[in-house]
Design an enzyme around this catalytic site. Structure first.
Site, PDB file in Angstrom:
ATOM      1  CB  VAL A  12      -0.452  -0.090   0.919  1.00  0.00           C
ATOM      2  CG1 VAL A  12      -1.563  -1.534   0.901  1.00  0.00           C
ATOM      3  CG2 VAL A  12      -0.580   0.329   2.433  1.00  0.00           C
ATOM      4  CG  HIS A  62      12.458  -1.997  -1.872  1.00  0.00           C
ATOM      5  ND1 HIS A  62      13.214  -1.161  -2.284  1.00  0.00           N
ATOM      6  CD2 HIS A  62      11.322  -0.584  -2.114  1.00  0.00           C
ATOM      7  CE1 HIS A  62      13.001  -0.281  -2.758  1.00  0.00           C
ATOM      8  NE2 HIS A  62      11.714  -0.151  -3.117  1.00  0.00           N
ATOM      9  CG  ASN A 112      14.592   4.378  -1.482  1.00  0.00           C
ATOM     10  OD1 ASN A 112      14.957   4.699  -3.533  1.00  0.00           O
ATOM     11  ND2 ASN A 112      13.848   3.518  -1.948  1.00  0.00           N
TER      12      ASN A 112
END
Length: 328
Positions: A12, A62, A112
């Site tokens: 989500v 991920h 990231n």
């Protein structure tokens, strides 16, 4: 419906409260041996696991966007994730043709942690009047498939802002809140998915940033002298390189080679890419330390790290060869 499920992936919005709500509502319907994972791109798994009754069967999984073109999967365990959970998730990722790596739990994980400093610095360069075509050419010569502003259009400004916020909360001394990124978000220019971004306007793509965005940039240009073209390479890649050495110092991963492979698999680098650490080694660690001196006035993101200084001090040492056992 969940009673026969072996593994669940929560995917989500990148919002901690929403994710915890979804995870805590799903868990009661799972078998005790089922694995619950989160596709979060930046939120530490330890924080998400706090809402669960059986955190031992929970970890991060991920996937990178777009999933069909980026094989990297970051598997992020917490201090309580059991070994069988990590093994099951690794097998799952391998079975579906992905390239999993194990990453220690930390904000932004690995990919990231490296990408945000690069993208933020590109936005800073734009506001410092650096030539956007030169920024793009420099990035693509290095091996990126597109320039950084197009990359932001692909990721989405809303996602970039949420990931950047998570990293800023953890590393405020070196992660910049980007004035330009915030302005793009407020203008609801979220990128390709909404047809409005740096290069998109109502679905139409341009080779130049669109006029409305040019005006957003113009109103925020810094008054200092424009960044010369010769500085663009250093400004773009040195914060990323330094953050990569910090991930090694903090044992996020244990080898420089994992960092270089994660960038390749997670960002779709072209044949021009030889590796972030190989790029640095070709220049030389001592030269990079010299490059950093005049840039340190811009902030701690340009402060040399222990690994860089150590490699610079040892003749013949290379950053690309660094492993956990190489720490003296």
């Amino acid at each position: 419906q969940f009673a026969d499920v072996d593994l669940v992936i929560e995917a989500v919005a990148e919002d901690e409260a929403i994710k915890m709500s979804v995870l805590s509502r799903i868990e009661p319907y799972l078998r005790p041996d089922a694995v619950l994972t989160s596709n979060s791109s930046s939120i530490p798994m330890t924080r998400l696991a706090a809402c669960l009754k059986i955190p031992e069967r929970f970890c991060g999984l991920h996937f990178c966007y777009p999933v069909d073109k980026r094989p990297l999967v970051e598997i992020v365990g917490t201090d309580v994730t059991n070994a069988s959970t990590l093994a099951d998730v690794h097998s799952y990722a391998t079975d579906i043709g992905m390239a999993p790596i194990a990453v220690r739990d930390a904000p932004g994980f690995l990919l990231n942690r490296l990408l945000v400093p690069y993208l933020n610095e590109a936005l800073e360069l734009v506001l410092n009047q650096a030539d956007i075509r030169t920024i793009n050419a420099t990035a693509m010569t290095f091996g990126f498939p597109t320039g950084p502003l197009m990359q932001l259009d692909e990721f989405g400004m809303d996602v970039a802002l949420e990931v950047g916020k998570t990293l800023y909360q953890s590393f405020p001394d070196r992660i910049l809140p980007s004035e330009l990124l915030i302005a793009m978000f407020k203008a609801r220019r979220f990128g390709r998915k909404t047809g409005r971004g740096f290069y998109f306007d109502d679905g139409a793509q341009s080779d130049n940033i669109v006029p409305d965005v040019q005006e957003i940039v113009r109103r925020r240009l810094r008054s200092a002298a424009p960044v010369p073209d010769a500085q663009i390479e250093r400004r773009l890649f040195l914060p990323m390189l330094l953050e990569a050495t910090r991930t090694l110092e903090s044992s996020l991963v244990d080898r420089a080679a994992i960092v270089d492979k994660a960038i390749q698999d997670g960002l779709g680098m072209t044949d021009s890419y030889t590796g972030l650490f190989s790029w640095a080694d070709a220049i030389g660690a001592s030269t990079i330390v010299d490059w950093l001196r005049p840039l340190q006035s811009l902030g701690k993101r340009f402060e040399p790290t222990s690994i860089l200084l150590d490699v610079a001090s040892r003749e013949g040492a290379k950053l690309a060869d660094w492993e956990q056992t190489s720490v003296r």
